[in-house]
Design a protein around this motif. Structure first.
Motif, short mmCIF file in Angstrom:
data_model
loop_
_atom_site.label_atom_id
_atom_site.label_comp_id
_atom_site.label_asym_id
_atom_site.label_seq_id
_atom_site.Cartn_x
_atom_site.Cartn_y
_atom_site.Cartn_z
N ALA A 79 1.03 -1.09 -0.13
CA ALA A 79 -0.30 0.14 0.03
C ALA A 79 0.86 1.62 0.04
O ALA A 79 2.05 1.34 0.36
CB ALA A 79 -0.96 -0.04 1.17
N LEU B 166 -3.44 -1.21 7.70
CA LEU B 166 -3.68 -1.78 6.73
C LEU B 166 -1.80 -2.75 7.17
O LEU B 166 -1.96 -4.06 6.76
CB LEU B 166 -2.44 -0.83 5.23
CG LEU B 166 -3.82 -0.03 5.01
CD1 LEU B 166 -3.03 0.67 3.48
CD2 LEU B 166 -4.24 -1.38 4.29
N VAL C 13 3.65 -0.70 3.80
CA VAL C 13 3.24 0.38 3.76
C VAL C 13 3.92 1.46 3.62
O VAL C 13 4.97 1.32 4.51
CB VAL C 13 1.82 0.88 4.75
CG1 VAL C 13 1.54 2.06 4.81
CG2 VAL C 13 0.94 -0.20 5.29
N LEU D 235 -3.00 -1.27 -2.86
CA LEU D 235 -3.67 -0.60 -2.99
C LEU D 235 -3.18 1.60 -2.21
O LEU D 235 -2.27 1.24 -2.06
CB LEU D 235 -4.55 -0.80 -1.49
CG LEU D 235 -5.15 -0.24 -0.63
CD1 LEU D 235 -6.09 -0.73 -0.16
CD2 LEU D 235 -4.67 0.76 -0.07
N TYR E 189 -3.92 4.77 -1.18
CA TYR E 189 -5.05 5.44 -0.03
C TYR E 189 -4.22 6.94 -0.43
O TYR E 189 -3.44 7.83 0.05
CB TYR E 189 -5.11 5.02 1.45
CG TYR E 189 -5.83 6.11 1.66
CD1 TYR E 189 -7.47 5.45 2.02
CD2 TYR E 189 -5.06 7.01 2.51
CE1 TYR E 189 -8.00 6.83 2.93
CE2 TYR E 189 -6.06 7.98 4.12
CZ TYR E 189 -7.94 8.25 3.83
OH TYR E 189 -8.46 8.20 4.44
#
Length: 136
Positions: A32, A61, A68, A97, A99
């Motif tokens: 992420a 996460l 991350v 992902l 964000y």
């Protein structure tokens, strides 16, 4: 490879280890990129929530097994660099992902993340100076 922008943590649930084990889904690493933009040029005070939200999402996460990368208060070049570097780390079977917490906009059917150093005074100028996310 195509990245998707997820703005809700509810979408993460299917990627948990129980899902993978139960259904025999083979997958790579969960990765992420979490970005929080709060200190926009020309404003007296930073936005209150983007950094706090980005940190909370990063913690959540990590707790579900994601690797991350976090970035805060990015200019346009920083947004482009962060997404580019993140994309280069991805392998075919990875779950990715992104964000983003901060200002964004839609203009002429395209979506943009607004960098903290935006100087434009028109929508067209803002689109030109922002980071386009369609087609990532």
């Amino acid at each position: 490879m195509r990245l998707s922008l997820f703005l809700s943590l509810m979408l993460i649930a299917p990627f948990g280890s129980a899902y993978s084990e139960e259904y025999g889904v083979q997958r790579g690493t969960r990765k992420a990129l979490v970005i929080g933009n709060a200190r926009y040029r020309g404003t007296m005070n930073a936005l209150r929530n983007p950094i706090r939200d980005a940190k909370a999402v990063a913690r959540a996460l990590k707790g579900t097994g994601f690797r991350v990368t976090t970035k805060y208060n990015l200019k346009r070049k920083g947004l482009k660099r962060a997404v580019g570097r993140f994309s280069k780390t991805l392998k075919q079977d990875d779950v990715a992902l992104i964000y983003y917490a901060g200002h964004g906009m839609a203009f002429n059917g395209e979506n943009y993340l607004i960098p903290v150093n935006l100087k434009a005074k028109t929508e067209a100028g803002a689109a030109e100076d922002s980071f386009r996310i369609n087609g990532l």
